[in-house]
Write a protein that holds these residues in place. Structure first.
Motif, PDB file in Angstrom:
ATOM      1  N   LYS A  40      13.919  15.105   2.136  1.00  0.00           N
ATOM      2  CA  LYS A  40      12.922  14.690   3.124  1.00  0.00           C
ATOM      3  C   LYS A  40      11.856  13.827   2.448  1.00  0.00           C
ATOM      4  CE  LYS A  40      11.928  17.561   6.387  1.00  0.00           C
ATOM      5  NZ  LYS A  40      12.391  16.799   7.577  1.00  0.00           N
ATOM      6  N   LEU A  41      11.484  12.756   3.106  1.00  0.00           N
ATOM      7  CA  LEU A  41      10.437  11.869   2.587  1.00  0.00           C
ATOM      8  C   LEU A  41       9.077  12.441   2.949  1.00  0.00           C
ATOM      9  CD1 LEU A  41       9.811   9.146   1.193  1.00  0.00           C
ATOM     10  CD2 LEU A  41       9.864   8.078   3.455  1.00  0.00           C
ATOM     11  N   THR A  42       8.315  12.821   1.942  1.00  0.00           N
ATOM     12  CA  THR A  42       6.988  13.398   2.184  1.00  0.00           C
ATOM     13  C   THR A  42       5.870  12.625   1.489  1.00  0.00           C
ATOM     14  OG1 THR A  42       7.176  14.900   0.280  1.00  0.00           O
ATOM     15  CG2 THR A  42       7.958  15.705   2.422  1.00  0.00           C
ATOM     16  N   ARG A  43       6.221  11.895   0.444  1.00  0.00           N
ATOM     17  CA  ARG A  43       5.190  11.213  -0.334  1.00  0.00           C
ATOM     18  C   ARG A  43       5.807  10.039  -1.091  1.00  0.00           C
ATOM     19  NH1 ARG A  43       0.107  12.338  -1.770  1.00  0.00           N
ATOM     20  NH2 ARG A  43      -0.731  11.337  -3.649  1.00  0.00           N
ATOM     21  N   VAL A  44       5.029   8.989  -1.307  1.00  0.00           N
ATOM     22  CA  VAL A  44       5.457   7.877  -2.145  1.00  0.00           C
ATOM     23  C   VAL A  44       4.368   7.596  -3.169  1.00  0.00           C
ATOM     24  CG1 VAL A  44       6.928   6.815  -0.382  1.00  0.00           C
ATOM     25  CG2 VAL A  44       4.511   6.178  -0.510  1.00  0.00           C
ATOM     26  N   ALA A  45       4.730   6.832  -4.213  1.00  0.00           N
ATOM     27  CA  ALA A  45       3.766   6.534  -5.275  1.00  0.00           C
ATOM     28  C   ALA A  45       2.672   5.599  -4.789  1.00  0.00           C
ATOM     29  CB  ALA A  45       4.487   5.929  -6.477  1.00  0.00           C
ATOM     30  N   ALA A  46       3.029   4.666  -3.916  1.00  0.00           N
ATOM     31  CA  ALA A  46       2.060   3.728  -3.333  1.00  0.00           C
ATOM     32  C   ALA A  46       2.726   3.069  -2.139  1.00  0.00           C
ATOM     33  CB  ALA A  46       1.611   2.687  -4.350  1.00  0.00           C
ATOM     34  N   MET A  47       1.914   2.549  -1.249  1.00  0.00           N
ATOM     35  CA  MET A  47       2.439   1.917  -0.045  1.00  0.00           C
ATOM     36  C   MET A  47       1.529   0.769   0.370  1.00  0.00           C
ATOM     37  SD  MET A  47       1.453   5.092   2.509  1.00  0.00           S
ATOM     38  CE  MET A  47       2.390   4.514   3.898  1.00  0.00           C
ATOM     39  N   GLY A  48       2.067  -0.100   1.219  1.00  0.00           N
ATOM     40  CA  GLY A  48       1.266  -1.214   1.706  1.00  0.00           C
ATOM     41  C   GLY A  48       1.795  -1.716   3.034  1.00  0.00           C
ATOM     42  N   PHE A  49       0.903  -2.378   3.790  1.00  0.00           N
ATOM     43  CA  PHE A  49       1.234  -2.863   5.129  1.00  0.00           C
ATOM     44  C   PHE A  49       0.924  -4.357   5.216  1.00  0.00           C
ATOM     45  CE2 PHE A  49       0.614   1.595   5.394  1.00  0.00           C
ATOM     46  CZ  PHE A  49       1.569   2.024   6.309  1.00  0.00           C
ATOM     47  N   VAL A  95      -4.201  -2.291  10.937  1.00  0.00           N
ATOM     48  CA  VAL A  95      -3.365  -1.129  10.627  1.00  0.00           C
ATOM     49  C   VAL A  95      -3.889  -0.425   9.378  1.00  0.00           C
ATOM     50  CG1 VAL A  95      -1.059  -0.433   9.861  1.00  0.00           C
ATOM     51  CG2 VAL A  95      -1.314  -2.023  11.778  1.00  0.00           C
ATOM     52  N   HIS A  96      -4.203  -1.193   8.346  1.00  0.00           N
ATOM     53  CA  HIS A  96      -4.726  -0.618   7.103  1.00  0.00           C
ATOM     54  C   HIS A  96      -6.019   0.152   7.369  1.00  0.00           C
ATOM     55  CE1 HIS A  96      -5.196  -0.663   2.641  1.00  0.00           C
ATOM     56  NE2 HIS A  96      -6.486  -0.616   2.951  1.00  0.00           N
ATOM     57  N   TYR A  97      -6.900  -0.442   8.142  1.00  0.00           N
ATOM     58  CA  TYR A  97      -8.193   0.188   8.462  1.00  0.00           C
ATOM     59  C   TYR A  97      -8.000   1.522   9.182  1.00  0.00           C
ATOM     60  CZ  TYR A  97     -12.556   0.789  11.145  1.00  0.00           C
ATOM     61  OH  TYR A  97     -13.683   1.290  11.741  1.00  0.00           O
ATOM     62  N   ARG A  98      -7.085   1.544  10.139  1.00  0.00           N
ATOM     63  CA  ARG A  98      -6.849   2.780  10.887  1.00  0.00           C
ATOM     64  C   ARG A  98      -6.204   3.862  10.014  1.00  0.00           C
ATOM     65  NH1 ARG A  98      -6.373   3.032  16.347  1.00  0.00           N
ATOM     66  NH2 ARG A  98      -6.255   5.271  15.864  1.00  0.00           N
ATOM     67  N   LEU A  99      -5.425   3.452   9.026  1.00  0.00           N
ATOM     68  CA  LEU A  99      -4.712   4.422   8.202  1.00  0.00           C
ATOM     69  C   LEU A  99      -5.543   4.965   7.046  1.00  0.00           C
ATOM     70  CD1 LEU A  99      -1.126   2.892   8.050  1.00  0.00           C
ATOM     71  CD2 LEU A  99      -1.964   4.723   9.518  1.00  0.00           C
ATOM     72  N   GLY A 146       4.417  15.376  10.780  1.00  0.00           N
ATOM     73  CA  GLY A 146       3.646  16.159   9.826  1.00  0.00           C
ATOM     74  C   GLY A 146       4.215  16.197   8.428  1.00  0.00           C
ATOM     75  N   ALA A 147       5.366  15.551   8.208  1.00  0.00           N
ATOM     76  CA  ALA A 147       5.992  15.598   6.879  1.00  0.00           C
ATOM     77  C   ALA A 147       5.269  14.729   5.862  1.00  0.00           C
ATOM     78  CB  ALA A 147       7.457  15.174   6.972  1.00  0.00           C
ATOM     79  N   LEU A 148       4.760  13.577   6.284  1.00  0.00           N
ATOM     80  CA  LEU A 148       4.115  12.648   5.357  1.00  0.00           C
ATOM     81  C   LEU A 148       2.759  13.177   4.929  1.00  0.00           C
ATOM     82  CD1 LEU A 148       4.348   9.842   3.969  1.00  0.00           C
ATOM     83  CD2 LEU A 148       3.137   8.901   5.961  1.00  0.00           C
ATOM     84  N   GLU A 149       2.534  13.221   3.627  1.00  0.00           N
ATOM     85  CA  GLU A 149       1.298  13.775   3.079  1.00  0.00           C
ATOM     86  C   GLU A 149       0.189  12.720   3.008  1.00  0.00           C
ATOM     87  OE1 GLU A 149       2.193  15.387  -0.721  1.00  0.00           O
ATOM     88  OE2 GLU A 149       3.767  16.726   0.021  1.00  0.00           O
ATOM     89  N   ALA A 150      -1.038  13.158   3.132  1.00  0.00           N
ATOM     90  CA  ALA A 150      -2.199  12.285   2.938  1.00  0.00           C
ATOM     91  C   ALA A 150      -2.413  12.056   1.446  1.00  0.00           C
ATOM     92  CB  ALA A 150      -3.432  12.917   3.572  1.00  0.00           C
ATOM     93  N   GLY A 151      -3.309  11.095   1.143  1.00  0.00           N
ATOM     94  CA  GLY A 151      -3.686  10.851  -0.242  1.00  0.00           C
ATOM     95  C   GLY A 151      -2.884   9.782  -0.955  1.00  0.00           C
ATOM     96  N   ILE A 152      -1.903   9.184  -0.297  1.00  0.00           N
ATOM     97  CA  ILE A 152      -1.072   8.152  -0.930  1.00  0.00           C
ATOM     98  C   ILE A 152      -1.914   6.887  -1.145  1.00  0.00           C
ATOM     99  CG2 ILE A 152       0.934   6.648  -0.616  1.00  0.00           C
ATOM    100  CD1 ILE A 152       2.146   8.917   1.111  1.00  0.00           C
ATOM    101  N   PRO A 153      -1.892   6.300  -2.361  1.00  0.00           N
ATOM    102  CA  PRO A 153      -2.650   5.068  -2.605  1.00  0.00           C
ATOM    103  C   PRO A 153      -2.096   3.901  -1.793  1.00  0.00           C
ATOM    104  CG  PRO A 153      -2.036   6.139  -4.674  1.00  0.00           C
ATOM    105  CD  PRO A 153      -1.261   6.810  -3.593  1.00  0.00           C
ATOM    106  N   LEU A 154      -2.995   3.088  -1.247  1.00  0.00           N
ATOM    107  CA  LEU A 154      -2.616   1.885  -0.515  1.00  0.00           C
ATOM    108  C   LEU A 154      -3.050   0.652  -1.297  1.00  0.00           C
ATOM    109  CD1 LEU A 154      -2.364   4.002   1.840  1.00  0.00           C
ATOM    110  CD2 LEU A 154      -3.087   2.143   3.364  1.00  0.00           C
ATOM    111  N   CYS A 155      -2.179  -0.354  -1.340  1.00  0.00           N
ATOM    112  CA  CYS A 155      -2.545  -1.630  -1.952  1.00  0.00           C
ATOM    113  C   CYS A 155      -3.163  -2.525  -0.877  1.00  0.00           C
ATOM    114  CB  CYS A 155      -1.318  -2.287  -2.581  1.00  0.00           C
ATOM    115  SG  CYS A 155      -0.055  -2.812  -1.400  1.00  0.00           S
ATOM    116  N   PRO A 156      -3.777  -3.650  -1.260  1.00  0.00           N
ATOM    117  CA  PRO A 156      -4.406  -4.521  -0.261  1.00  0.00           C
ATOM    118  C   PRO A 156      -3.391  -5.000   0.775  1.00  0.00           C
ATOM    119  CG  PRO A 156      -5.147  -5.118  -2.462  1.00  0.00           C
ATOM    120  CD  PRO A 156      -4.041  -4.121  -2.637  1.00  0.00           C
TER     121      PRO A 156
END
Length: 529
Positions: A80-89, A165-169, A243-253
């Motif tokens: 199950k996908l719950t967390r990633v090292a970093a993400m971006g939109f 989208v970034h602002y809301r997330l 609810g599977a995706l965890e908070a706290g994941i770093p976002l790039c610009p």
């Protein structure tokens, strides 16, 4: 097992891009190779005189694309996908999203496709001595001011789709410099908005009595590699209600589709360029020096690292091809045939190669919307042929593909006349999915070799994942250019097609007729729209 372990440990990278017709999510491993994907098809609407998407469609589409990605991960790897090292939109550049102090929309989202800001763009271009295209956010803002739209006084934050989208997330009012360069001109030395032009704009609207200065309502500018916030609990639930995706994941610009296209094709160094060809088509050329004069057909933007780049942007590319694919689908259904749209598109593109070099004298305009490069504020798709023209499927499809790149050719000719030189031009997007066809005919049209990488079909969302990876994995002081060369593209397979002399001569005949026939397209717009 290695991929499964990467996902389980939260060491993968996620990029999601909101394109014009598809929202796509791509997950990569630690080596930045794609390992899973998900998507959602959507379409813009023409309402109240504007091309728009409803905001609830943004969130429904994002959730659907992410859910399909998560399902793909679980199906492929059993985890199950719950967390990633970093993400971006990322998203389609430009446009107008104006929010009040509570974060609510003040006006419907106005997309890049709108050509309703001609007056504002002209005034700002003359005032700044810098081309301000109609698509740019500042042109939308100033046109709203000229129109005396009531909501302008209440703007607390002006941003793009990716920035929204970034602002809301994560709550951060920021943009990557490449995306920001489609809102307002950038000073590449400072890697920030041009201070003199900001002051000039504020002076221009001072008599309106607005409670804001322009810098106050624009996103803060970040360059690739900088931290841009982290996913909040509310943001995680917006993206993944399960609810599977965890908070706290770093976002790039957050970036625009131009910047992600540059990353996805490793076209961020000077003298490199890329062509992104989908619903719209644009070429990004990283410059060695500034252009000698202002061209209203050429946008000056930046790479995700802030280097100046010239953009030739055309509103229309594959939209008419897509429309005709639906016609052929209807024909197959009427014949009782089983449907495979991938096979339909492949047949359309491959058959174009069998057409006569000049498309048999057929002339086709794919202008679903206006096309600034050719000076048209509205569009009307049009097929024209003389009695002597040879209409058959192969010539029709060659005319379709030639039409998809014709406006781009006219813009690229302007750069060539200014002495801009390229070491390589790489293509990505749906136009290149069928091997050789789009690549071969674009090389003939532009008169330069066109290369396509094995990841060309991944496009912008993969490029966004790369920018997330760069933020997390780069060494101290390592540039985006060096990181992409060494980490991502060192072993990448590249297919290059040089212009064929006969095809190039044929396109020359087509484009000559195309320029003369623009009067017919204008007459269609004037009399039928």
């Amino acid at each position: 097992m290695d991929i499964k372990d990467t996902i389980a440990k939260g060491e993968a990278f996620l990029g999601i891009e909101l394109g014009s017709t598809r929202i796509k999510a791509v997950l990569t491993g630690r080596d930045m190779a794609p390992i899973a994907s998900g998507g959602f098809a959507w379409e813009n609407r023409y309402e109240g005189g504007y091309w728009t998407y409803h905001i609830d469609e943004v969130w429904n589409g994002l959730r659907a694309a992410y859910a399909e990605l998560a399902a793909d991960v679980e199906k492929r790897y059993g985890v199950k996908l719950t967390r990633v090292a970093a993400m971006g939109f990322s998203g389609m550049m430009h446009g107008y999203i104006a929010l009040d102090a509570s974060g609510e929309l003040l006006a419907p989202f106005r997309t890049w496709r709108n050509t309703t800001t001609g007056e504002a763009a002209g005034i700002l271009t003359e005032r700044f001595g810098f081309n301000i295209p109609q698509r740019w956010s500042v042109a939308h803002l100033y046109q709203a001011i000229l129109n005396r739209e009531e909501h302008v006084k209440d703007i607390d934050y002006l941003t793009t789709l990716a920035g929204y989208v970034h602002y809301r997330l994560c709550g951060e009012r920021v943009l990557g410099v490449g995306e920001a360069s489609g809102m307002f001109p950038i000073d590449s030395a400072a890697k920030d908005y041009d201070a003199a032009m900001l002051e000039s704009f504020d002076s221009l609207v001072a008599d309106r009595g607005y409670p804001w200065k322009l810098r106050d309502i624009l996103p803060r500018v970040l360059v690739a590699g900088e931290a841009a916030g982290s996913l909040t609990e509310a943001g995680a639930r917006l993206l993944d209600p399960s609810g599977a995706l965890e908070a706290g994941i770093p976002l790039c610009p957050p970036e625009g589709d131009a910047g992600t296209g540059m990353a996805a094709t490793n076209s961020v160094r000077q003298r490199t360029g890329n062509v992104s060809a989908g619903t719209s088509v644009f070429a990004m050329i990283v410059l060695e020096k500034a252009l000698p004069k202002v061209h209203t057909e050429i946008d000056m933007v930046t790479t995700p690292a802030g280097l100046p780049a010239a953009m030739v942007h055309c509103n229309n590319c594959t939209n008419e091809i897509n429309a005709w694919a639906e016609v052929f689908r209807g024909f197959l259904e009427a014949m009782g045939q089983e449907l495979d749209m991938n096979a339909v598109f492949t047949a359309m593109f491959r058959t174009a190669l069998a057409g006569e070099p000049d498309a048999g004298g057929l002339l086709l305009y794919n202008y679903l919307s206006g096309e600034p490069v050719t000076g048209l504020e509205e569009g009307c798709p049009l097929l024209v042929r003389t009695p002597e023209a040879r209409l058959n499927f192969a010539n029709f499809m060659r005319a379709q593909l030639f039409s998809a790149v014709a406006s781009l050719k006219l813009g690229m000719d302007i750069l060539a006349a200014d002495g801009v030189e390229l070491d390589r031009l790489l293509g990505h997007g749906g136009f290149f999915k069928t091997p050789e066809a789009g690549q071969k005919l674009m090389a003939a049209a532009l008169g330069v070799p066109v290369s396509v990488m094995e990841t060309a079909g991944e496009g912008g969302p993969w490029g966004m994942a790369l920018l997330a990876g760069y933020m997390a994995l780069k060494k101290p002081g390592e540039s985006l250019e060096d990181w992409l060369d060494g980490t991502v593209f060192a072993a990448q397979e590249v297919s290059t097609v040089s212009p064929d002399a006969e095809d190039a001569e044929g396109f020359g005949g087509f484009i000559s007729n195309y320029v003369r026939g623009l009067a017919v397209e204008r007459a269609a717009v004037e009399n039928l729209r």
